[in-house]
Design an enzyme around this catalytic site. Structure first.
Site, PDB file in Angstrom:
ATOM      1  N   HIS A  96     -32.554 -12.132 124.861  1.00 60.18           N
ATOM      2  CA  HIS A  96     -32.184 -12.624 126.757  1.00 60.18           C
ATOM      3  C   HIS A  96     -32.242 -13.386 127.128  1.00 60.18           C
ATOM      4  CE1 HIS A  96     -30.068  -8.984 126.439  1.00 60.18           C
ATOM      5  NE2 HIS A  96     -29.218  -9.255 127.734  1.00 60.18           N
ATOM      6  N   ASP A 160     -28.943  -0.759 128.640  1.00 60.90           N
ATOM      7  CA  ASP A 160     -28.334  -2.237 128.377  1.00 60.90           C
ATOM      8  C   ASP A 160     -26.987  -1.545 127.797  1.00 60.90           C
ATOM      9  OD1 ASP A 160     -28.666  -5.582 127.685  1.00 60.90           O
ATOM     10  OD2 ASP A 160     -26.608  -4.145 126.583  1.00 60.90           O
ATOM     11  N   ARG A 448     -17.803 -10.172 127.322  1.00 58.18           N
ATOM     12  CA  ARG A 448     -17.560 -10.360 128.465  1.00 58.18           C
ATOM     13  C   ARG A 448     -17.447 -11.635 129.119  1.00 58.18           C
ATOM     14  NH1 ARG A 448     -22.040  -6.054 130.365  1.00 58.18           N
ATOM     15  NH2 ARG A 448     -21.567  -4.824 130.023  1.00 58.18           N
ATOM     16  N   SER A 642     -23.162  -4.723 133.510  1.00 59.83           N
ATOM     17  CA  SER A 642     -24.146  -4.560 133.369  1.00 59.83           C
ATOM     18  C   SER A 642     -25.080  -2.528 133.793  1.00 59.83           C
ATOM     19  CB  SER A 642     -24.899  -5.455 133.246  1.00 59.83           C
ATOM     20  OG  SER A 642     -26.241  -5.498 133.527  1.00 59.83           O
ATOM     21  N   ARG A 644     -28.018  -3.674 134.344  1.00 58.57           N
ATOM     22  CA  ARG A 644     -29.171  -3.707 135.053  1.00 58.57           C
ATOM     23  C   ARG A 644     -29.107  -3.218 136.839  1.00 58.57           C
ATOM     24  NH1 ARG A 644     -25.610  -9.431 135.918  1.00 58.57           N
ATOM     25  NH2 ARG A 644     -25.571  -9.253 133.684  1.00 58.57           N
TER      26      ARG A 644
HETATM   27  C1  MIC Z   1     -24.928  -7.818 130.120  1.00 55.78           C
HETATM   28  O1  MIC Z   1     -24.358  -8.158 128.898  1.00 55.78           O
HETATM   29  O2  MIC Z   1     -24.807  -8.476 130.848  1.00 55.78           O
HETATM   30  C2  MIC Z   1     -26.569  -7.648 129.619  1.00 55.78           C
HETATM   31  C3  MIC Z   1     -27.354  -8.676 129.721  1.00 55.78           C
HETATM   32  O3  MIC Z   1     -26.787  -7.357 128.616  1.00 55.78           O
HETATM   33  C4  MIC Z   1     -26.207  -6.898 130.334  1.00 55.78           C
HETATM   34  C5  MIC Z   1     -28.391  -5.923 130.408  1.00 55.78           C
HETATM   35  C6  MIC Z   1     -28.701  -6.894 131.970  1.00 55.78           C
HETATM   36  O4  MIC Z   1     -28.210  -7.013 132.978  1.00 55.78           O
HETATM   37  O5  MIC Z   1     -30.072  -6.767 131.812  1.00 55.78           O
HETATM   38  C7  MIC Z   1     -26.102  -5.318 129.497  1.00 55.78           C
HETATM   39  O6  MIC Z   1     -24.675  -5.730 129.303  1.00 55.78           O
HETATM   40  O7  MIC Z   1     -25.941  -3.819 130.827  1.00 55.78           O
HETATM   41 FE1  SF4 Z   2     -26.612  -9.868 124.648  1.00 54.20          FE
HETATM   42 FE2  SF4 Z   2     -25.005  -8.469 126.495  1.00 54.20          FE
HETATM   43 FE3  SF4 Z   2     -24.269 -10.263 125.775  1.00 54.20          FE
HETATM   44 FE4  SF4 Z   2     -24.677  -8.232 124.312  1.00 54.20          FE
HETATM   45  S1  SF4 Z   2     -23.656  -8.471 125.882  1.00 54.20           S
HETATM   46  S2  SF4 Z   2     -24.913 -10.452 123.373  1.00 54.20           S
HETATM   47  S3  SF4 Z   2     -26.936  -7.620 125.100  1.00 54.20           S
HETATM   48  S4  SF4 Z   2     -26.074 -10.845 126.670  1.00 54.20           S
END
Ligand code: MIC
Ligand code: SF4
Length: 753
Positions: A96, A160, A448, A642, A644
């Site tokens: 990341h 994640d 996303r 997420s 997080r």
């Molecule tokens: C995301 O796709 O939003 C992330 C970044 O992979 C997150 C994890 C994070 O916030 O570190 C997730 O999907 O859980």
């Molecule tokens: Fe990385 Fe989250 Fe994006 Fe997947 S959705 S590529 S884990 S930031």
């Protein structure tokens, strides 16, 4: 050879015994999801059938995966748990924290310079506690897990939300917050509310421009961003069997976008092919021996209505390619209809960027399907109108794609190949073409597309599509381009049409890689010292949270969030990822993306002590230093997105004691509980409207906090008038204990001591 074939064989032996027993107890044929759930009970077997959507159950996952942005906080917590080694096989993946700017080589070098402190910390903590470490550049966590660790019938958790990707290999893989992972790493059970089950029957076969991505884009349109909440989605039918394994992964991956606990597919030929192609014939052989246990019972798939809580049927023969967006992944539009919709809504038609990659769509098959379109553009003398970038999913995919001439095709089209990492998908993108908050459109194959996610610009309209559709749209430079019907003008002024994409499921000459990027931990890490520089701006040892207690009086409203409030709004990623290991510093992004219901601005709330307006973190800190507790109010599906836990830890750190909303996304609700806070929902949704900016808030019966019992809150307006509302919660007795102790971690520490 699989990493852990002995563990997998043990799971399979238990599965036979436990599934037979569970079938007897449940008293009817079982879905695959139930087979995996019942064979991973913490207590081994059960003598009762669990009630879906109601019973809290303890599970014993087989494996854990952490990524760098969440691992920092997870490991900082684990370090406090007083254990010598992780109790369950665990890996850390560095993906990341790598900014996409000039292309793979330079970007990786820069990341290794800029984030060496964090990578070194993760590497040495991993080494100390027996955790496998995947270096920066090795690939995106979920792709690496699919290639190396996922196995049919297994259960894993990961810090994640897209851990669910491994459902493509027939496992139950679930996204959790760091504190949940810490429980399991510390040798404790992992608790989950027994999920409801949604069955999706796929008939027919994908054809032409339609791809696995379109299945989930369509499902997202049907179920919306909260339709999968607290449910496992199980795919079956002839259409499911006809999908490639990585295509199944794509579908499971984006199950996170509809709030599903996870998604899965039964073991079949495509899964077997994938296991063999990724050098895990040993797992395929073991799985073949118990194949019937690794998929749903025949009766279930013959009469799904009798076994699932909800059944949806999708005919792949007639499914059309979609683009979903902007700003939310469930706004689904078939490709041919997007032009009119864009015009009606004022979405820019001109497309500035096409991006391929992310854990959702970065497989070998994805790259080959996209390359088959890119090659036509080169051959038919069309230049790509939009800028174009690719993040391969793993070093193994990149190396193989380079060997097979696939990357060369993209390079001929002037595509930038970024690092094997998340990159623009998480806002790790130094985008130079658009300045400020200029309105513009991008298309990508990520999962996303929340506001500001890729580039921090609230006016970037991001649309999600399959890699091949993204390629076609990027080449045309137009959102209303329909490659099935429209033509493009080439350099010679001729009208040319793009033929349907052709993909290669698995590399005909096998996967190959020189250095996959894996570092095995030493057998005995007890002599390894972990030091964190006290002046570091990126890492900070944690101080345990004090219990909030059962008296909340005179509290103030920090913010009443209006509309969509995802974890990206609560704790933005992008540039803030650098502070993921430093709670105090990252708290400066707390809720800065949430829209204040009073005044409809972001990061602009009234400080009731001074009457002045300020940023959310500043105002929170002012209340905190005055000894005043605060609460946050929100709308539906609060905390969507997420895993997080920063989105819970930051408000906790800044003195927020309760988050009161219309409804929660699952992982976020658990994260609040784990950090010893109150996560509450309105008993009557319309009470949201009653709450005023300057109310004073008193909890009336918190001393009677108990499972299933509503909590009563009094709001006092400035003129002295009051109103009292009822709120619901889902805390069970052990979760109330977390609240009483200040956090789940405080409880573990006591237990280990
Ligand atoms: C995301 O796709 O939003 C992330 C970044 O992979 C997150 C994890 C994070 O916030 O570190 C997730 O999907 O859980
Ligand atoms: Fe990385 Fe989250 Fe994006 Fe997947 S959705 S590529 S884990 S930031």
């Amino acid at each position: 050879m699989a990493f852990d074939i002995d563990m997998i064989k043990k799971v399979y032996r238990q599965m036979v015994e436990r599934v037979d027993k569970a079938r007897e107890i449940v008293g009817k044929p079982l879905t695959l999801s139930e087979k995996i759930l019942y064979s991973h009970l913490w207590d081994g077997t059960t003598d009762k059938a669990f009630t879906r959507g109601k019973d809290y159950v303890d599970f014993a996952p087989d494996r854990i995966a952490l990524q760098d942005a969440t691992a920092q906080m997870a490991l900082l917590q684990f370090m406090q748990a007083g254990k010598e080694k992780v109790a369950v096989p665990t890996t850390v993946h560095c993906d990341h924290l790598i900014l996409a700017k000039q292309g793979a080589e330079k970007d990786l070098k820069r990341a290794n310079d800029v984030s060496s402190e964090v990578f070194d910390f993760l590497g040495s903590v991993s080494n100390k506690f027996g955790i496998g470490f995947w270096k920066p550049g090795s690939g995106i966590i979920h792709q690496v897990v699919l290639e190396n660790y996922a196995f049919p019938g297994g259960m894993m958790i990961g810090t994640d939300s897209h851990t669910v990707n491994a459902g493509g290999l027939g496992m139950l893989a679930i996204g959790v917050g760091g504190a949940d992972a810490v429980d399991v790493m510390a040798g404790m059970a992992w608790e989950l509310k027994f999920p409801k089950l949604i069955g999706i029957k796929l008939t027919g076969k994908l054809n032409g421009w339609t791809s696995a991505k379109d299945v989930i884009l369509k499902v997202a349109g049907i179920l919306t961003v909260k339709g999968g909440t607290d449910a496992i989605i199980e795919y079956f039918g002839s259409g499911a069997k006809a999908l490639s394994c990585t295509g199944k992964g794509t579908i499971c991956n984006m199950g996170a976008e509809i709030g599903a606990t996870t998604s899965t597919f039964g073991y079949d030929d495509s899964i077997e092919r994938y296991l063999r192609a990724t050098d895990r014939a040993d797992i395929a052989d073991a799985a073949n021996e118990i194949a019937a246990y690794l998929t749903g019972d025949d009766e279930v798939y013959a009469n799904p209505e009798l076994y699932f809580d909800q059944v949806i049927e999708i005919d792949l023969d007639t499914l059309r390619p979609h683009l979903n967006g902007p700003f939310t992944p469930d706004l689904a539009t078939p490709v041919g209809e997007l032009g009119a919709k864009a015009k009606a809504n004022g979405w820019p038609i001109k497309v500035d960027w096409g991006l391929i990659g992310s854990c959702t769509n970065s497989s070998y098959e994805d790259l080959t399907r996209a390359a088959s379109i890119a090659k036509q553009a080169v051959d038919k003398k069309i230049k790509a109108k939009a800028d174009f970038g690719i993040n391969p999913g793993s070093e193994q995919i990149r190396y193989t794609a380079e060997r097979d001439g696939i990357l060369k095709i993209f390079e001929d089209l002037n595509v930038t190949i970024f690092t094997n990492a998340c990159g623009p998908c998480i806002g790790q993108w130094d985008r130079s073409d658009v300045k400020g908050d200029e309105k513009n459109t991008i298309v990508h194959s990520f999962n996303r597309n929340f506001s500001k996610r890729a580039d921090g610009n609230p006016n970037t309209h991001a649309f999600v599509g399959s890699p091949e559709m993204v390629t076609a749209i990027a080449i045309s430079g137009r959102l209303d381009f329909d490659p099935m019907n429209d033509t493009l003008l080439n350099e010679d002024g001729e009208e040319v049409k793009l033929d349907e994409p052709i993909g290669i499921e698995l590399p005909p000459n096998g996967f190959e890689v020189k250095d996959a990027g894996f570092v095995e931990p030493v057998a005995d890490g007890s002599s390894i010292n972990i030091s964190v520089n006290p002046t570091s701006e990126r890492l900070q040892l944690l101080t345990p949270f004090e219990p909030i207690g059962n008296k909340i009086e005179g509290a103030k409203l920090l913010i009443k969030a209006f509309g969509k409030c995802t974890t990206d709004h609560i704790s933005m990623a992008g540039p803030w990822l650098r502070f993921r290991g430093h709670l105090d510093n990252i708290s400066n992004n707390c809720l800065i993306g949430a829209v204040n219901a009073f005044g409809k601005k972001t990061n602009f709330v009234k400080n009731q002590l001074t009457g002045e307006f300020g940023g959310v973190p500043d105002v929170a800190r002012a209340y905190k230093s005055a000894g005043i507790k605060t609460i946050v109010v929100g709308d539906h599906n609060y905390g969507e997105g997420s895993s997080r836990e920063h989105a819970a830890m930051e408000p906790r750190h800044l003195g927020v004691v309760a988050v009161l909303v219309k409804s929660f996304a699952r992982i976020h609700e658990t994260n609040l509980k784990k950090q010893g806070m109150l996560g509450l929902t309105f008993a009557d949704e319309s009470d949201y409207d009653l709450i005023q900016e300057d109310d004073t808030i008193n909890f009336l019966d918190l001393n009677e906090f108990a499972p299933g019992k509503q909590l009563t809150i009094e709001f006092v307006h400035t003129d002295g008038s009051k109103y009292i509302i009822k709120t619901n919660h889902t805390y069970n007795q052990s979760q109330i204990e977390w609240y009483n102790k200040g956090s789940a971690l405080n409880l573990i520490k006591r237990q280990s001591a």
